[in-house]
Design a protein around this motif. Structure first.
Motif, PDB file in Angstrom:
ATOM      1  N   PHE A  17       0.832  -1.208   0.000  1.00 49.26           N
ATOM      2  CA  PHE A  17       0.000   0.000   0.000  1.00 49.26           C
ATOM      3  C   PHE A  17       0.866   1.258   0.000  1.00 49.26           C
ATOM      4  O   PHE A  17       0.475   2.291  -0.527  1.00 49.26           O
ATOM      5  N   LEU A  38      -3.482   1.247   7.957  1.00 45.79           N
ATOM      6  CA  LEU A  38      -3.558  -0.057   7.282  1.00 45.79           C
ATOM      7  C   LEU A  38      -2.593  -1.053   7.905  1.00 45.79           C
ATOM      8  O   LEU A  38      -2.908  -2.228   8.083  1.00 45.79           O
ATOM      9  N   TYR A  56      -3.083  -4.943   7.156  1.00 46.25           N
ATOM     10  CA  TYR A  56      -3.186  -4.914   5.691  1.00 46.25           C
ATOM     11  C   TYR A  56      -1.815  -4.527   5.145  1.00 46.25           C
ATOM     12  O   TYR A  56      -1.454  -3.357   5.130  1.00 46.25           O
ATOM     13  N   ALA A  87     -12.336  -2.300   0.646  1.00 47.47           N
ATOM     14  CA  ALA A  87     -11.147  -1.503   0.987  1.00 47.47           C
ATOM     15  C   ALA A  87     -10.676  -0.707  -0.224  1.00 47.47           C
ATOM     16  O   ALA A  87     -10.201   0.427  -0.087  1.00 47.47           O
ATOM     17  N   LEU A 140     -10.778   3.167   0.630  1.00 47.63           N
ATOM     18  CA  LEU A 140      -9.540   3.955   0.723  1.00 47.63           C
ATOM     19  C   LEU A 140      -9.567   5.122  -0.255  1.00 47.63           C
ATOM     20  O   LEU A 140      -9.090   6.220   0.063  1.00 47.63           O
ATOM     21  N   LEU A 154     -11.163   1.666   8.357  1.00 47.64           N
ATOM     22  CA  LEU A 154     -10.092   2.240   7.520  1.00 47.64           C
ATOM     23  C   LEU A 154      -9.836   3.706   7.876  1.00 47.64           C
ATOM     24  O   LEU A 154      -8.749   4.226   7.633  1.00 47.64           O
TER      25      LEU A 154
END
Length: 462
Positions: A6, A19, A24, A56, A60, A95
């Protein structure tokens, strides 16, 4: 550091840091293919099954573009069912933990309008809801979309199946023309094309193949010649495999009712889930299935959207799905998170055309087996280990899971491990307890106090 990290995207440092705390690390295929385009502001059409990480991906993107200091509706996510809307809102809030003072509001049918009106008056950044209820708020002037930047259609295929076409058209007409459109769908029927052509500008097409993602699922096909054989076939498959949790998919509401009744009469812990259920009954059915006090759920595809059950042991197709993608979507609910899954499909000679389409889609050869060859080793029906207790008090009465757990374990004859999932809504609480202590648990709650008050309690029977 991999290309799928990410941190390789243009996401804000706060989002990337959060995250990491959520565990994640790397993007899923659908996130890797769609998120950079979403961040850059492009319209995106993405196809991927439940569990592919699509929430997600768009969540995001919404949060990245959000101006939290501007307390106006800047993003809206449309979902076919209340359950899916609740899941999406929960994921977005998770998130967004690193963003202070963000407000995500759910607007769904089947819940009172009053509290929603009050919440709308106080304002929100992100709206998640069902088309019917959002249409209602828009018609009555309660919802202002003048500053909407991003519109998301989640499970667009099911919204069309459920008859939300007119509501969607009205919502589109009341959104600013300059906005980002994101469409996520598990399947991509012909009816979606007019919508994409109408609202999207030069969209990026993303498709995450689900054909070969089911290596952890064992698939079996069985020959049946009539409805009596189908019902007997489901009973036999459940007896042979003894799953702790199974979903049987039917193509019509009537079939769900007839099959659920037959399985109940046979002695299975079973419930039907279809579009005719009142929202309260639907919620209670899902609670009982998720907490293992109902073993078998007989459902239509539309009703099962938003169904979020960990470790589903088995899926049975009462007949072949109308579309190969729906078949893949159904069986993908078992064998998740690295576990082994089992999918059994009943089919007749009349369904040969569907079988040919499925063979081509999956790249397999379907050779139906005979149900008569299956051997039942244990003739005792696997009963649900848990029973759900319904308590007439919830969040409005300030009840928390710890209060219920403490009240039950105050009785020395009840141990913590005999208590399962506890779920609390606005005005009710549900707790799963081992079947052998259910009566004792009812007496303990009825004779004791929660938060210093007496509450009525009963065993929930579907």
């Amino acid at each position: 550091m991999t290309n799928l990290a990410f941190s390789n995207t243009a996401l804000s440092p706060e989002l990337i840091k959060n995250l990491a705390t959520l565990g994640y690390q790397e993007m899923t295929p659908i996130q890797a293919q769609s998120l950079p385009a979403i961040i850059s502001g492009k319209d995106v059409i993405a196809q991927g099954k439940t569990g592919s990480g699509k929430t997600a991906a768009f969540g995001l993107g919404l949060l990245h573009h959000l101006n939290v200091k501007r307390f106006r509706v800047q993003a809206m996510v449309l979902c076919p069912t209340r359950e899916l809307a609740d899941q999406v809102a929960k994921e977005i809030r998770k998130l967004a933990r690193s963003i202070h003072n963000i407000k995500v509001l759910t607007l769904c049918g089947g819940t009172p309008t009053g509290p929603q009106i009050g919440s709308l008056e106080h304002g929100a950044h992100i709206i998640v809801g069902t088309p019917g209820r959002i249409e209602d708020h828009l018609r009555k002037g309660r919802l202002n979309l003048e500053e909407l930047k991003t519109l998301v259609l989640d499970e667009a295929d099911r919204m069309l199946e459920m008859g939300f076409q007119d509501a969607l058209e009205l919502i589109f007409s009341l959104c600013p023309t300059q906005r980002q459109n994101l469409l996520f769908s598990a399947t991509f029927p012909k009816q979606i094309k007019p919508i994409t052509e109408h609202i999207m500008k030069d969209p990026l097409m993303v498709k995450v193949e689900s054909k070969h993602e089911h290596s952890s699922i064992s698939q079996f096909f069985y020959q049946v010649d009539n409805d009596e054989m189908r019902i007997a076939g489901v009973q036999k498959l459940l007896m042979v495999n003894q799953p702790e949790s199974a979903v049987v998919f039917c193509n019509t509401k009537i079939e769900t009712q007839e099959l659920a009744k037959a399985l109940k009469d046979y002695g299975f812990s079973c419930a039907a889930l279809n579009g005719d259920l009142e929202q309260r009954d639907r919620d209670q059915t899902l609670i009982c299935f998720a907490n293992k006090s109902v073993h078998v759920l007989v459902a239509t595809d539309v009703a099962a959207r938003g169904l979020d059950v960990e470790n589903l042991d088995m899926v049975i197709n009462y007949q072949l799905a109308h579309d190969p993608e729906i078949h893949v979507h159904r069986i993908g609910r078992t064998g998740r998170a690295g576990g082994k899954g089992l999918a059994c499909t009943l089919m007749s000679h009349k369904e040969a055309h569907k079988a040919i389409k499925l063979e081509e889609y999956l790249g397999i050869s379907i050779e139906p087996e005979e149900l008569s060859e299956l051997v039942i080793e244990n003739t005792q029906i696997n009963q649900a280990k848990m029973v759900t207790l319904h308590i007439d008090g919830g969040k409005k009465q300030k009840l928390r899971p710890g209060d219920i757990l403490g009240a039950l374990t105050s009785n020395k004859a009840i141990r913590g491990e005999q208590i399962g999932k506890i779920q609390i809504s606005a005005i009710a609480a549900f707790v799963a307890v081992n079947r052998d202590i259910a009566d004792l648990a009812v007496k303990t709650i009825a004779n004791g106090k929660l938060k210093g008050k007496k509450f009525r309690v009963r065993k929930l029977v579907l």
